[in-house]
Design a protein around this motif. Structure first.
Motif, mmCIF file in Angstrom:
data_model
loop_
_atom_site.group_PDB
_atom_site.id
_atom_site.type_symbol
_atom_site.label_atom_id
_atom_site.label_comp_id
_atom_site.label_asym_id
_atom_site.label_seq_id
_atom_site.Cartn_x
_atom_site.Cartn_y
_atom_site.Cartn_z
ATOM 1 N N TYR A 213 0.756 27.596 -5.044
ATOM 2 C CA TYR A 213 0.615 26.162 -4.815
ATOM 3 C C TYR A 213 -0.857 25.762 -4.893
ATOM 4 N N SER A 214 -1.091 24.553 -5.406
ATOM 5 C CA SER A 214 -2.454 24.035 -5.540
ATOM 6 C C SER A 214 -2.466 22.551 -5.261
ATOM 7 N N SER A 215 -3.647 22.032 -4.922
ATOM 8 C CA SER A 215 -3.836 20.585 -4.806
ATOM 9 C C SER A 215 -5.270 20.260 -5.159
ATOM 10 N N THR B 255 -4.049 28.200 -3.717
ATOM 11 C CA THR B 255 -5.328 28.390 -4.395
ATOM 12 C C THR B 255 -6.457 27.641 -3.679
ATOM 13 N N SER C 53 -7.393 23.861 -1.612
ATOM 14 C CA SER C 53 -6.184 23.034 -1.548
ATOM 15 C C SER C 53 -5.952 22.552 -0.117
#
Length: 345
Positions: free
Chosen positions: A306-308, A291, A294
């Protein structure tokens, strides 16, 4: 709103989509428009249920829609399971660029004597085609674009104005390069001797597969030794940086401002949101979605989303959380100590 230079009939559109049609097949169509704006010589489409409210009052010549909405359509309909895909396909019929393509070499273009030009090639004003270049059939090289020595471009590809394809680049069929992009510039390679930097010659190339699109002002660097490899049907948005020796698998898509460091491998059917950063020498497996904004610093070996990072919040709350971030290591140590003491009792 778009318009075709020469009328296309509803029969032409139905044939292009390979679907049945029950209206006036000979009706001329001069463009595409929204349900609300379409007139009797335009085709509209319904791909989002939010616009169902506009269907009953549309004045379109026909509407491209899903069969479940056909019974509510007051005008002739073109029914397909994926209306948005259908819209994408028929939009090509009304692309004004096609009408302006006149095969031939402009008087101000510079073309090397040994360049090989396929049938129907278009080379516009001030373009430069260097020695050893091969252009396939119906390739369009836009005004001010440069194709470097010993490069090849496959059938049906288009370089918009001011594109730079450096030497030794291989481009597949039906590739679209938007204005300002650079394919095959030097990778960021330098060695440090303790006092300054020494450039490493970038000896590899770039290979783009078929049906790739690269957005404006994006850069794909040539490999240091081997090639930077972009698979088939990869879509790359504007202002994207792909470093040397990166590999991107077929059917992946990268949104604007993505940055990928050197030698990272991205699998097939991956999607990277806007502003995503991938560190170097990583492996991202097939079917990964990252996303927007990230930062990925470790390989991803399982498909998924996946995200951060953290989303925007009130500054006062963010400052408090930033302080807590710094305390996490200490909190973890204290928690481990408590758990050990609890187990020993």
């Amino acid at each position: 709103m778009t318009h075709a230079s020469h009328p296309i009939t509803l029969a032409d559109i139905a044939r292009h989509l390979d679907i049945a049609f029950d209206g006036d097949a000979s009706r001329p169509i001069r463009g595409l428009a929204t349900l609300k704006e379409a007139g009797p010589d335009q085709v509209a489409f319904l791909a989002n249920r939010a616009y169902l409210k506009d269907l009953a009052s549309t004045r379109a010549a026909a509407v491209l829609l899903h069969p479940e909405h056909g019974k509510n359509c007051p005008v002739p309909r073109l029914e397909t399971e994926n209306p948005y895909l259908g819209y994408a396909r028929i939009s090509q019929l009304f692309d004004p660029l096609r009408a302006r393509d006149v095969p031939g070499v402009h008087d101000t273009a510079v073309v090397a004597e040994d360049a090989v030009l396929g049938e129907g090639v278009v080379i516009q004003a001030n373009a430069v085609i260097e020695s050893g270049v091969t252009l396939g059939a119906h390739v369009v090289v836009g005004a001010g674009s440069v194709v470097g020595a010993d490069s090849s471009i496959g059938d049906g590809s288009r370089l918009h104005a001011n594109v730079t394809v450096c030497h030794g680049v291989v481009i597949g069929k039906r590739v679209v390069l938007q204005s300002g992009c650079v394919i095959g510039g030097d990778g960021f390679g330098f060695a440090h001797d303790g006092a300054g930097w020494h450039k490493i010659a970038q000896l590899g190339g770039v290979v783009l597969g078929d049906d790739v699109e690269v957005g404006s002002c994006s850069s794909i660097d040539r490999g240091a030794l081997g090639d930077t490899l972009i698979g088939c049907d990869v879509k790359i948005d504007s202002q994207v940086q792909i470093a040397h020796n990166v590999t991107i698998g077929d059917h992946s898509a990268l949104a604007g401002c993505v940055g990928i460091a050197g030698s990272t491998r991205v699998g097939k059917h991956c999607m990277l949101g806007g502003g995503v950063g991938l560190s170097g020498h990583l492996t991202i497996c097939d079917g990964v979605q990252v996303t927007g904004m990230s930062l990925v610093t470790n390989s991803i070996l399982e498909p998924g989303v996946y995200s951060s990072g953290t989303g925007a919040m009130n500054n006062t709350q963010w400052r408090k959380n930033a302080v807590r971030f710094k305390q996490l290591d200490d909190i973890a140590k204290r928690l481990n100590k408590l758990e050990k003491n609890s187990r020993s009792e």
